[in-house]
Design an enzyme around this catalytic site. Structure first.
Site, mmCIF file in Angstrom:
data_model
loop_
_atom_site.group_PDB
_atom_site.id
_atom_site.type_symbol
_atom_site.label_atom_id
_atom_site.label_comp_id
_atom_site.label_asym_id
_atom_site.label_seq_id
_atom_site.Cartn_x
_atom_site.Cartn_y
_atom_site.Cartn_z
ATOM 1 N N ASP A 66 0.881 -1.135 -0.111
ATOM 2 C CA ASP A 66 -0.073 0.003 -0.137
ATOM 3 C C ASP A 66 0.758 1.370 0.115
ATOM 4 O O ASP A 66 2.058 1.144 0.065
ATOM 5 C CB ASP A 66 -0.975 0.017 1.083
ATOM 6 C CG ASP A 66 -0.183 -0.134 2.593
ATOM 7 O OD1 ASP A 66 0.866 -0.336 2.528
ATOM 8 O OD2 ASP A 66 -0.869 -0.627 3.298
ATOM 9 N N ASN A 133 -7.390 -2.475 14.284
ATOM 10 C CA ASN A 133 -8.679 -2.630 14.127
ATOM 11 C C ASN A 133 -8.983 -3.808 13.259
ATOM 12 O O ASN A 133 -10.036 -4.040 12.680
ATOM 13 C CB ASN A 133 -9.504 -1.537 13.418
ATOM 14 C CG ASN A 133 -8.794 -0.884 12.083
ATOM 15 O OD1 ASN A 133 -8.138 -1.684 11.480
ATOM 16 N ND2 ASN A 133 -9.342 0.033 11.514
ATOM 17 N N HIS A 135 -7.070 -4.278 10.418
ATOM 18 C CA HIS A 135 -6.922 -4.095 8.923
ATOM 19 C C HIS A 135 -5.692 -4.800 8.561
ATOM 20 O O HIS A 135 -4.670 -5.196 9.225
ATOM 21 C CB HIS A 135 -6.917 -2.728 8.327
ATOM 22 C CG HIS A 135 -6.021 -1.900 8.861
ATOM 23 N ND1 HIS A 135 -5.932 -0.508 9.349
ATOM 24 C CD2 HIS A 135 -4.489 -2.117 8.782
ATOM 25 C CE1 HIS A 135 -4.911 -0.174 9.398
ATOM 26 N NE2 HIS A 135 -3.859 -0.948 9.317
ATOM 27 N N GLU A 140 -9.469 -1.594 5.499
ATOM 28 C CA GLU A 140 -10.119 -1.119 6.766
ATOM 29 C C GLU A 140 -11.536 -1.822 6.662
ATOM 30 O O GLU A 140 -12.196 -2.683 5.776
ATOM 31 C CB GLU A 140 -10.791 0.388 6.666
ATOM 32 C CG GLU A 140 -9.473 1.428 6.449
ATOM 33 C CD GLU A 140 -8.811 1.458 7.855
ATOM 34 O OE1 GLU A 140 -8.654 0.528 8.619
ATOM 35 O OE2 GLU A 140 -8.160 2.519 7.846
HETATM 36 C C1 GLP Z 1 -0.549 0.763 8.549
HETATM 37 C C2 GLP Z 1 -0.304 -0.318 7.503
HETATM 38 C C3 GLP Z 1 -0.436 -1.632 7.718
HETATM 39 C C4 GLP Z 1 0.259 -2.066 8.907
HETATM 40 C C5 GLP Z 1 -0.467 -1.754 10.008
HETATM 41 C C6 GLP Z 1 0.213 -1.680 11.623
HETATM 42 O O1 GLP Z 1 -1.404 1.235 8.758
HETATM 43 N N1 GLP Z 1 -1.070 0.349 6.217
HETATM 44 O O2 GLP Z 1 0.134 -2.281 6.420
HETATM 45 O O3 GLP Z 1 0.074 -3.611 9.064
HETATM 46 O O4 GLP Z 1 -0.589 -0.194 9.858
HETATM 47 O O5 GLP Z 1 1.331 -0.898 11.805
HETATM 48 P P1 GLP Z 1 2.468 -1.274 12.809
HETATM 49 O O6 GLP Z 1 3.148 -2.652 12.281
HETATM 50 O O7 GLP Z 1 3.266 -0.113 12.826
HETATM 51 O O8 GLP Z 1 1.444 -1.354 14.127
#
Ligand code: GLP
Length: 243
Positions: A66, A133, A135, A140
């Site tokens: 993404d 959440n 995702h 989402e």
């Molecule tokens: C972001 C990314 C996800 C990621 C998530 C968790 O929003 N788009 O791909 O897995 O948040 O992030 P983190 O690993 O910093 O907790």
């Protein structure tokens, strides 16, 4: 089928994840990569392995999950920058081999092209983190299980989670992102999800023990034939079954 591994801490998550990904660091393989703090330790292991063992990335392709919409490529918080700083700049992978969705210009058209590129180069292993959440990528809650790479609005909770990166720059978290869809992620031959910390416990419980439902996007992984979930104890603290 989901195989679950619960280890002590973040470092152990990263080391175990590296053992899984190592099998895929071979010419011709296609890696699906993720951003966020969860995979950074794994990326450190990959860099160390490249430096110590000379693992060669000349014939490996990567596709990231993404990207935020509207950030210039060189923006401090773009996922393009994140991936270069945390991995690509340190493993001598040719720039032509790496793919990060573009959140600039005609983003819908970019998304369609991205999906087509993935179909041309099917992903052998897709690495995932998970949002608090539930995702995955930026899919989402409520995202269709049929979704392909698309533009999406970010929820207030995700923007809040990610505000820590933008606040120091005096900027707001972007409101939209381009993300592989849930059906895109399901096309990967294998999926490796890493998570740590208590704030992921609810999402991990839903992923492993909840209903398969669009309200928890990661739950779709229960339908995938080959998933490995590696978490620390804190992220596993709400689990009721034994693994
Ligand atoms: C972001 C990314 C996800 C990621 C998530 C968790 O929003 N788009 O791909 O897995 O948040 O992030 P983190 O690993 O910093 O907790």
């Amino acid at each position: 089928m989901i195989k679950v591994l619960i280890v002590d801490d973040y470092e152990a998550v990263s080391k175990e994840a590296f053992k899984v990904i190592k099998e895929f660091l071979k010419p011709g393989k296609v890696l699906g990569l993720a951003t966020g703090s969860s995979p950074v330790g794994l990326y450190r292991e990959m860099i160390k392995d490249h430096e110590e063992n000379g693992t060669d990335y000349q014939d490996i392709l990567t596709f990231n999950l993404d990207e935020y919409v509207g950030l210039p490529l060189n923006h401090q918080e773009s996922y393009y920058t994140f991936m270069h700083e945390n991995l690509f700049n340190h493993i001598a992978i040719p720039e032509a081999n790496v793919h990060v969705p573009s959140g600039l210009g005609d983003v819908e058209a970019n998304c369609q092209k991205y999906e087509a590129m993935i179909d041309e180069h099917p992903i052998d292993i897709q690495l995932l983190g998970i949002g608090s959440n539930g995702h995955i990528g930026f899919n989402e809650p409520g995202t269709s299980f049929e979704s392909l790479t698309h533009v999406t609005d970010l929820t207030a909770s995700t923007r809040k989670d990610n505000a820590r990166f933008f606040d120091p720059l005096g900027e707001e978290v972007p409101t939209q992102a381009c993300t592989m869809g849930l059906a895109t992620i399901m096309k990967a031959k294998k999926v490796l999800l890493v998570a740590n910390g208590e704030n992921k416990a609810q999402a991990i419980k839903g992923l492993l023990e909840g209903e398969v439902d669009e309200s928890l996007p990661a739950s779709i992984l229960q339908r995938h034939p080959d998933v490995v979930v590696i978490i620390d104890k804190a992220a596993g603290k709400l689990l009721e079954k034994s693994y």
